[in-house]
Design an enzyme around this catalytic site. Structure first.
Site, short mmCIF file in Angstrom:
data_model
loop_
_atom_site.label_atom_id
_atom_site.label_comp_id
_atom_site.label_asym_id
_atom_site.label_seq_id
_atom_site.Cartn_x
_atom_site.Cartn_y
_atom_site.Cartn_z
N ASN A 36 -24.67 -12.30 -18.45
CA ASN A 36 -23.90 -12.76 -19.61
C ASN A 36 -22.58 -11.98 -19.72
OD1 ASN A 36 -26.08 -14.46 -20.46
ND2 ASN A 36 -27.12 -12.61 -21.16
N HIS A 123 -33.38 -18.28 -30.65
CA HIS A 123 -33.77 -17.16 -29.78
C HIS A 123 -35.03 -16.42 -30.27
CE1 HIS A 123 -33.15 -13.19 -27.77
NE2 HIS A 123 -32.80 -13.99 -26.78
N GLU A 169 -27.92 -20.95 -33.39
CA GLU A 169 -27.00 -20.27 -32.48
C GLU A 169 -25.76 -21.13 -32.39
OE1 GLU A 169 -28.94 -19.39 -28.68
OE2 GLU A 169 -30.77 -18.95 -29.78
N SER A 173 -28.24 -20.32 -25.87
CA SER A 173 -28.29 -19.42 -24.72
C SER A 173 -28.84 -20.06 -23.46
CB SER A 173 -29.15 -18.20 -25.07
OG SER A 173 -30.48 -18.59 -25.37
N ASP A 198 -25.90 -17.18 -35.02
CA ASP A 198 -25.98 -16.22 -33.92
C ASP A 198 -24.93 -16.61 -32.89
OD1 ASP A 198 -26.64 -14.75 -31.69
OD2 ASP A 198 -28.81 -14.94 -31.97
N HIS A 201 -23.56 -15.97 -27.54
CA HIS A 201 -22.94 -16.47 -26.30
C HIS A 201 -21.54 -17.04 -26.54
CE1 HIS A 201 -26.49 -15.66 -23.90
NE2 HIS A 201 -27.11 -15.86 -25.05
N LYS A 231 -22.99 -8.99 -24.17
CA LYS A 231 -22.70 -10.17 -23.34
C LYS A 231 -21.21 -10.14 -23.01
CE LYS A 231 -26.72 -12.12 -25.57
NZ LYS A 231 -27.74 -11.71 -24.63
C1 LIG Z 1 -28.93 -16.07 -28.79
C2 LIG Z 1 -29.28 -14.64 -28.61
N1 LIG Z 1 -29.46 -13.87 -29.69
C3 LIG Z 1 -29.79 -12.58 -29.59
C4 LIG Z 1 -29.97 -11.99 -28.37
C5 LIG Z 1 -30.39 -10.56 -28.30
O1 LIG Z 1 -29.26 -9.77 -28.07
P1 LIG Z 1 -29.40 -8.37 -27.32
O2 LIG Z 1 -29.46 -8.69 -25.86
O3 LIG Z 1 -28.18 -7.63 -27.72
O4 LIG Z 1 -30.66 -7.73 -27.80
C6 LIG Z 1 -29.78 -12.74 -27.21
C7 LIG Z 1 -29.95 -12.11 -25.88
O5 LIG Z 1 -30.63 -12.56 -25.02
C8 LIG Z 1 -29.45 -14.10 -27.32
O6 LIG Z 1 -29.29 -14.87 -26.25
#
Ligand SMILES: Cc1ncc(COP(=O)(O)O)c(C=O)c1O
Length: 381
Positions: A36, A123, A169, A173, A198, A201, A231
């Site tokens: 990412n 997620h 999101e 993702s 969220d 990405h 990311k």
């Molecule tokens: C949509 C989403 N939210 C949260 C996270 C978690 O973030 P982090 O990798 O900083 O723990 C991810 C990571 O995979 C994600 O894809």
């Protein structure tokens, strides 16, 4: 210890293996179609120099405690102030990871009597917080605004009196598609509710100034945003943007924030620099956009598949074992392409997740897709 005590775990792992769902750690290698690290900042000289400069000006490696005790370093506070200005949020809180931030925010902000209505594809970290929340929770069909509205309607009809929390999101993702944020924000407004976005990405990559896809909603009281720093920003951690009162509430109630050592102040220093890079080097964003367009078009011409339109391109396979076989063959040929299987994605939707980053060029993308076409034809369903 009896043999039995460990046997249970062996049996589960063997079962996962049979279903093509066993996960294993593997060394990293090959051309990056998986990370990412969208803007290729993870190994950037500017971030390394920022870390070195922070060490030289005496920033410690460890925070030494929780933010609420001695772990609250000037570097965390400077980052939060700069991030609040950057993302135009009333206040920003820095967490050690996006996972920790999602777990914290969903576990404490929605109250007993509220409803969390979340996209079906949200997620795992949001699920973690939702499971710990005292609010009711319902899933809504992916990106279907009517399904969100229906869920709220049903809950109200059944006597729900609190406030709904819509959780999405901005850019998914594993699918690379965008949430209908404007319509969802209007839905939240209509029901005196909140919208949690969220941006994991999208941060650094999409939206005005790389501030994410929620820029049109910036500064609104009922919007909570999460910008992860591991990311596109190339470091680690997460920046949660919300109104002052919601941030204060998290500081007072979220166990993951209170009872955990603060992230390294050096990490905070690196994230400060990453935000500056996003602001100073818009060409990175433009280059990634060009590369993503190229990849989407090449996917259509080579594999006859419609792309997501973003830098995340799922190639649907369906069967776990076939997805694994194709990924393994691509890896053996030097392309770091991974199979994503249930439970990360819904049953029957195992896929290859192609991530486009500035770590690759057009020739590599075209070469990878040519080989993928051949390998997919050979590895028949
Ligand atoms: C949509 C989403 N939210 C949260 C996270 C978690 O973030 P982090 O990798 O900083 O723990 C991810 C990571 O995979 C994600 O894809």
């Amino acid at each position: 210890m009896s043999v039995d005590a460990l046997d249970r775990y062996e049996k589960t792992l063997a079962g996962l293996m049979r279903k093509g769902r066993r996960r294993m750690l593997a060394p990293t290698g090959g051309i990056d179609f998986t990370s990412n690290d969208y803007l290729a900042l993870a190994d950037s000289p500017r971030l390394k120099a920022a870390m070195t400069a922070a060490i030289e000006r005496g920033v410690p490696v460890g925070a030494g405690g929780s933010r609420l005790l001695r772990g609250n370093h000037a570097e965390h506070e400077a980052l939060e102030a700069e991030a609040a200005a950057f993302f135009r949020a009333e206040r920003v809180l820095f967490f050690g990871s996006g996972y920790a931030a999602n777990a914290a925010l969903f576990s404490v902000l929605p109250q007993r009597g509220d409803l969390i209505v979340h996209d079906a594809l949200i997620h795992a970290s949001a699920h973690e917080g939702i499971a710990a929340s005292k609010a009711d929770a319902l899933a809504a069909r992916h990106n279907d605004v009517d399904a969100f509205a229906d869920a709220i309607g049903r809950w109200r009809h059944a006597g729900g009196r609190g406030h709904p929390w819509i959780a999405v999101e901005s850019l998914y993702s594993m699918d690379g598609d965008r949430a209908p944020l404007t319509a969802l924000a209007a839905l939240a407004d209509r029901h005196d509710g909140f919208l949690v976005i969220d941006e994991a990405h999208a941060t650094g990559v999409h939206g005005a100034g790389g501030r994410g896809l929620s820029t049109a909603l910036e500064g609104r009281e009922n919007i909570v945003t999460l910008h992860t720093c591991g990311k596109a920003l190339g470091v680690s951690g997460a920046l949660l943007g919300a109104s002052r009162v919601l941030c204060d509430y998290i500081v007072n109630r979220a166990r993951g924030f209170i009872y955990s050592t603060a992230p390294s102040p050096l990490t905070a220093a690196a994230v400060r620099e990453a935000l500056k890079i996003v602001a100073d080097e818009p060409d990175r964003r433009a280059d990634l956009d060009g590369l993503s367009r190229f990849a989407n078009e090449a996917l259509a011409t080579t594999l006859g598949m419609e792309g997501s339109g973003s830098q995340i391109l799922p190639v649907m396979i369906g069967d776990n074992a076939r997805a694994l076989r194709i990924a393994a063959r691509m890896q053996a040929e030097g392309f770091d392409l991974r199979a994503i299987r249930p439970p990360t994605v819904p049953e029957g939707t195992a896929r290859l997740r192609i991530a486009i980053t500035l770590n690759v060029g057009r020739t590599a993308i075209a070469g990878m897709l040519d080989r993928l076409k051949a390998v997919m034809a050979e590895e028949r369903p």
